[in-house]
Design a protein around this motif. Structure first.
Motif, PDB file in Angstrom:
ATOM      1  N   GLU A  14      36.960  42.331  44.200  1.00 20.07           N
ATOM      2  CA  GLU A  14      35.961  41.272  44.019  1.00 20.07           C
ATOM      3  C   GLU A  14      36.608  40.011  43.455  1.00 20.07           C
ATOM      4  N   LEU A  15      37.537  40.168  42.499  1.00 25.40           N
ATOM      5  CA  LEU A  15      38.212  39.015  41.918  1.00 25.40           C
ATOM      6  C   LEU A  15      39.077  38.312  42.958  1.00 25.40           C
ATOM      7  N   VAL A  16      39.827  39.066  43.741  1.00 24.64           N
ATOM      8  CA  VAL A  16      40.697  38.470  44.756  1.00 24.64           C
ATOM      9  C   VAL A  16      39.871  37.691  45.774  1.00 24.64           C
ATOM     10  N   GLU A  17      38.768  38.249  46.208  1.00 26.55           N
ATOM     11  CA  GLU A  17      37.920  37.570  47.187  1.00 26.55           C
ATOM     12  C   GLU A  17      37.317  36.295  46.588  1.00 26.55           C
ATOM     13  N   LYS A  18      36.901  36.379  45.328  1.00 27.93           N
ATOM     14  CA  LYS A  18      36.351  35.205  44.641  1.00 27.93           C
ATOM     15  C   LYS A  18      37.379  34.079  44.584  1.00 27.93           C
ATOM     16  N   LEU A  19      38.608  34.416  44.220  1.00 28.95           N
ATOM     17  CA  LEU A  19      39.666  33.413  44.124  1.00 28.95           C
ATOM     18  C   LEU A  19      40.018  32.848  45.497  1.00 28.95           C
ATOM     19  N   ARG A  20      40.000  33.676  46.490  1.00 30.64           N
ATOM     20  CA  ARG A  20      40.318  33.220  47.846  1.00 30.64           C
ATOM     21  C   ARG A  20      39.291  32.187  48.320  1.00 30.64           C
ATOM     22  N   ILE A  21      38.043  32.443  48.016  1.00 27.79           N
ATOM     23  CA  ILE A  21      36.977  31.519  48.425  1.00 27.79           C
ATOM     24  C   ILE A  21      37.075  30.209  47.636  1.00 27.79           C
ATOM     25  N   GLU A  22      37.257  30.309  46.301  1.00 28.26           N
ATOM     26  CA  GLU A  22      37.257  29.123  45.458  1.00 28.26           C
ATOM     27  C   GLU A  22      38.465  28.223  45.698  1.00 28.26           C
ATOM     28  N   THR A  23      39.573  28.798  46.148  1.00 31.36           N
ATOM     29  CA  THR A  23      40.778  27.998  46.394  1.00 31.36           C
ATOM     30  C   THR A  23      40.891  27.514  47.827  1.00 31.36           C
ATOM     31  N   GLY A  24      40.011  27.963  48.681  1.00 25.50           N
ATOM     32  CA  GLY A  24      40.084  27.548  50.072  1.00 25.50           C
ATOM     33  C   GLY A  24      41.130  28.274  50.875  1.00 25.50           C
ATOM     34  N   GLY A  25      41.544  29.463  50.410  1.00 24.66           N
ATOM     35  CA  GLY A  25      42.428  30.299  51.210  1.00 24.66           C
ATOM     36  C   GLY A  25      43.900  30.235  50.888  1.00 24.66           C
ATOM     37  N   VAL A  26      44.256  29.818  49.666  1.00 25.86           N
ATOM     38  CA  VAL A  26      45.683  29.872  49.296  1.00 25.86           C
ATOM     39  C   VAL A  26      46.066  31.324  49.034  1.00 25.86           C
ATOM     40  N   PRO A  27      47.346  31.662  49.051  1.00 24.16           N
ATOM     41  CA  PRO A  27      47.753  33.046  48.758  1.00 24.16           C
ATOM     42  C   PRO A  27      47.296  33.480  47.364  1.00 24.16           C
ATOM     43  N   ILE A  28      46.781  34.689  47.276  1.00 22.88           N
ATOM     44  CA  ILE A  28      46.369  35.277  46.005  1.00 22.88           C
ATOM     45  C   ILE A  28      47.321  36.427  45.701  1.00 22.88           C
ATOM     46  N   GLY A  29      47.963  36.375  44.552  1.00 22.79           N
ATOM     47  CA  GLY A  29      48.938  37.407  44.206  1.00 22.79           C
ATOM     48  C   GLY A  29      48.646  38.066  42.879  1.00 22.79           C
ATOM     49  N   VAL A  30      49.369  39.138  42.601  1.00 26.67           N
ATOM     50  CA  VAL A  30      49.306  39.805  41.304  1.00 26.67           C
ATOM     51  C   VAL A  30      50.722  39.915  40.760  1.00 26.67           C
ATOM     52  N   LYS A  31      50.829  39.787  39.453  1.00 23.99           N
ATOM     53  CA  LYS A  31      52.126  39.929  38.779  1.00 23.99           C
ATOM     54  C   LYS A  31      52.080  41.170  37.914  1.00 23.99           C
ATOM     55  N   ILE A  32      53.036  42.078  38.106  1.00 24.52           N
ATOM     56  CA  ILE A  32      53.032  43.340  37.372  1.00 24.52           C
ATOM     57  C   ILE A  32      54.416  43.655  36.822  1.00 24.52           C
ATOM     58  N   LEU A  33      54.421  44.361  35.712  1.00 16.80           N
ATOM     59  CA  LEU A  33      55.624  45.013  35.214  1.00 16.80           C
ATOM     60  C   LEU A  33      55.727  46.343  35.945  1.00 16.80           C
ATOM     61  N   PRO A  34      56.808  46.596  36.698  1.00 16.91           N
ATOM     62  CA  PRO A  34      56.863  47.832  37.475  1.00 16.91           C
ATOM     63  C   PRO A  34      56.802  49.076  36.594  1.00 16.91           C
ATOM     64  N   SER A  35      55.855  49.947  36.916  1.00 19.71           N
ATOM     65  CA  SER A  35      55.702  51.211  36.191  1.00 19.71           C
ATOM     66  C   SER A  35      55.302  52.287  37.199  1.00 19.71           C
ATOM     67  N   ARG A  36      53.994  52.481  37.381  1.00 22.36           N
ATOM     68  CA  ARG A  36      53.515  53.373  38.443  1.00 22.36           C
ATOM     69  C   ARG A  36      53.394  52.540  39.719  1.00 22.36           C
ATOM     70  N   VAL A  37      54.541  52.225  40.283  1.00 23.19           N
ATOM     71  CA  VAL A  37      54.631  51.203  41.322  1.00 23.19           C
ATOM     72  C   VAL A  37      53.743  51.517  42.522  1.00 23.19           C
ATOM     73  N   GLU A  38      53.844  52.718  43.027  1.00 25.66           N
ATOM     74  CA  GLU A  38      53.113  53.063  44.247  1.00 25.66           C
ATOM     75  C   GLU A  38      51.598  53.012  44.031  1.00 25.66           C
ATOM     76  N   GLU A  39      51.126  53.542  42.906  1.00 28.74           N
ATOM     77  CA  GLU A  39      49.692  53.516  42.619  1.00 28.74           C
ATOM     78  C   GLU A  39      49.197  52.084  42.458  1.00 28.74           C
ATOM     79  N   ASP A  40      49.959  51.267  41.765  1.00 31.25           N
ATOM     80  CA  ASP A  40      49.549  49.882  41.552  1.00 31.25           C
ATOM     81  C   ASP A  40      49.540  49.109  42.870  1.00 31.25           C
ATOM     82  N   ILE A  41      50.528  49.352  43.728  1.00 33.46           N
ATOM     83  CA  ILE A  41      50.555  48.662  45.019  1.00 33.46           C
ATOM     84  C   ILE A  41      49.383  49.095  45.888  1.00 33.46           C
TER      85      ILE A  41
END
Length: 476
Positions: free
Chosen positions: A256-283
């Motif tokens: 829901e947050l990613v979609e909200k940001l995509r709409i409000e920015t007019g379609g710029v790339p939306i990314g997440v920044k993570i410290l790698p830990s449970r990499v596969e689950e987080d991805i």
């Protein structure tokens, strides 16, 4: 007879006699002192022996002794600036295989393509002239406004993007930056529709090297009046960064947050920044949320000022997090859709190119960019004050920072690094930086081979030993 000449003469005679005694007796004196000290060291028990300091220092190391003393003095959480001093797995164990006879080098007059695209399937992809960018370091969290403006100007001069970090969006930073990544942090500021519309990319800062998604408090005394205004704080109010991104109370809320940001920015790339830990689950969660970019910010990453336990004992090294992310994205058949940015503990053009060869689309520079920004300006604080006093918000020498000089240093670092990477591309017989891949690498030790999946340099896979047996390569 005058008293002064008499006293001077007597002093000179005493000095002469003492000098003569030292000349004739220095060996005896040195021998006596040495013998006295050695007898103490060799005969006293450890309870009374100064050699115990040497033993303790070897066991605990000076850093641990000093930090233990700081905890004993304050009784509070010990924070350290600029990240962990702990040695972790890096890119030193990899080397490139240059083109020679079987593969020819590229002609020296070939124009190497350095461009990269972040979020290729976004409505408005982030197109950069080079695959290096400035990572998230915020105004007041911990940098000064002039430092942020210098980083933005330097990035623009080099044809790349800068990141707002966890601080507020500075109008001057937006004006100076040709491409701006707005960090949607765990703080309450920099989230209005008007601010989001100014972004060329949005990075949701879930966590990163050195902070692990922890809450932070920035004392009011470290913030200028203007920064407090941009953060929406009262005059004496502390700035607080929470442990969770606002509006996310359950893993299902990310979509829901990613979609909200995509709409409000007019379609710029939306990314997440993570410290790698449970990499596969987080991805998997990131893919379900529909992100365009994932930033892997490894445990070696620099940071403002966070608890030592978070810097030293949390998260995976960048190289391992990156390789696992690439492998899992390929497994999920999302590698062409989702871009990867690597950051944390990368300082040289060789590091950057190796990260790109392992699968990153871009590399974000934090500490390396800061060191370039201060360059010779560090003489304004050394030797009596640390460099943080020049660039940290509230620093005693912050007003002496030169923005224009610094921006040129940052641009020079980025341009010089790319020129070295282009030279490497020529030597590898390739045409573009994006052509470099893991087939151009070998590992110098079994541990690096195991971490990366890159073959060892000791021969072809399953090559034969002199006794006829096969030598299997390490696997992930």
């Amino acid at each position: 007879m005058d008293v002064f000449p008499s006293a001077l003469l007597a002093t000179l005679l005493v000095a002469l006699v003492a000098g003569l005694l030292l000349i004739f007796l220095y060996r005896t004196l040195i021998k006596w002192v040495t013998g006295f000290v050695l007898r103490l060291l060799l005969t006293e028990t450890y309870a009374k022996n100064m050699w115990e300091l040497v033993s303790s220092a070897r066991r605990f190391k000076p850093l641990k002794i000093a930090e233990g003393g700081m905890r004993a003095e304050s009784g509070a959480i010990l924070s350290r600036p600029l990240g962990t001093p702990k040695k972790m797995a890096g890119f030193e164990g990899l080397v490139f295989l240059p083109a020679q006879l079987a593969t020819l080098t590229t002609r020296e007059n070939h124009k190497v393509d350095t461009r990269t695209v972040i979020g290729p399937q976004a409505k408005r992809p982030l197109k950069l002239a080079i695959p290096l960018l400035i990572s998230g370091m915020g105004a007041g969290v911990p940098l000064t406004e002039p430092v942020k403006i210098a980083l933005a100007k330097g990035a623009s001069l080099a044809g790349t993007a800068t990141n707002t970090g966890q601080g507020p969006l500075l109008p001057e930073e937006r004006k100076a930056a040709d491409k701006l990544i707005l960090q949607y942090s765990r703080a309450p500021w920099a989230k209005t529709p008007e601010e989001l519309k100014q972004a060329d990319m949005v990075e949701i800062a879930v966590g990163g090297g050195g902070d692990a998604g922890s809450s932070q408090v920035i004392p009011s005394r470290r913030l200028t009046k203007r920064l407090r205004h941009l953060m929406g704080l009262n005059p004496d109010e502390e700035a607080r960064i929470r442990s969770r991104v606002p509006g996310v109370e359950h893993p299902d809320d990310w979509a829901e947050l990613v979609e909200k940001l995509r709409i409000e920015t007019g379609g710029v790339p939306i990314g997440v920044k993570i410290l790698p830990s449970r990499v596969e689950e987080d991805i998997d969660r990131a893919l379900d949320a529909g992100v365009d970019v994932i930033t892997i910010d490894g445990a070696q990453a620099g940071t403002g000022e966070t608890a030592t336990i978070l810097q030293d004992d949390f998260g995976l090294p960048t190289i391992r997090g990156l390789c696992r992310a690439v492998e899992h994205l390929e497994k999920r058949r999302a590698r062409q859709r989702v871009s990867l940015i690597a950051s944390g503990g990368l300082y040289t053009p060789g590091d950057y190119l190796k990260a790109l060869a392992l699968g990153a689309d871009a590399v974000a520079l934090g500490t390396a960019a800061l060191l370039a920004a201060i360059h010779t300006q560090i003489t304004k604080v050394l030797p009596w004050e640390p460099l943080t006093q020049l660039i940290w918000s509230g620093g005693s020498a912050a007003e002496r920072f030169d923005v224009e000089m610094s921006s040129q240093y940052v641009a020079n670092l980025l341009k010089a690094s790319v020129e070295e990477m282009k030279l490497a591309v020529i030597c590898l017989g390739k045409k573009a930086i994006s052509d470099i891949n893991r087939e151009d690498l070998v590992a110098l030790d079994p541990e690096t081979a195991r971490l990366t999946g890159v073959p060892l340099a000791y021969g072809r896979e399953n090559h034969a030993r002199s006794d006829g047996e096969k030598v299997p390569q390490p696997s992930l």
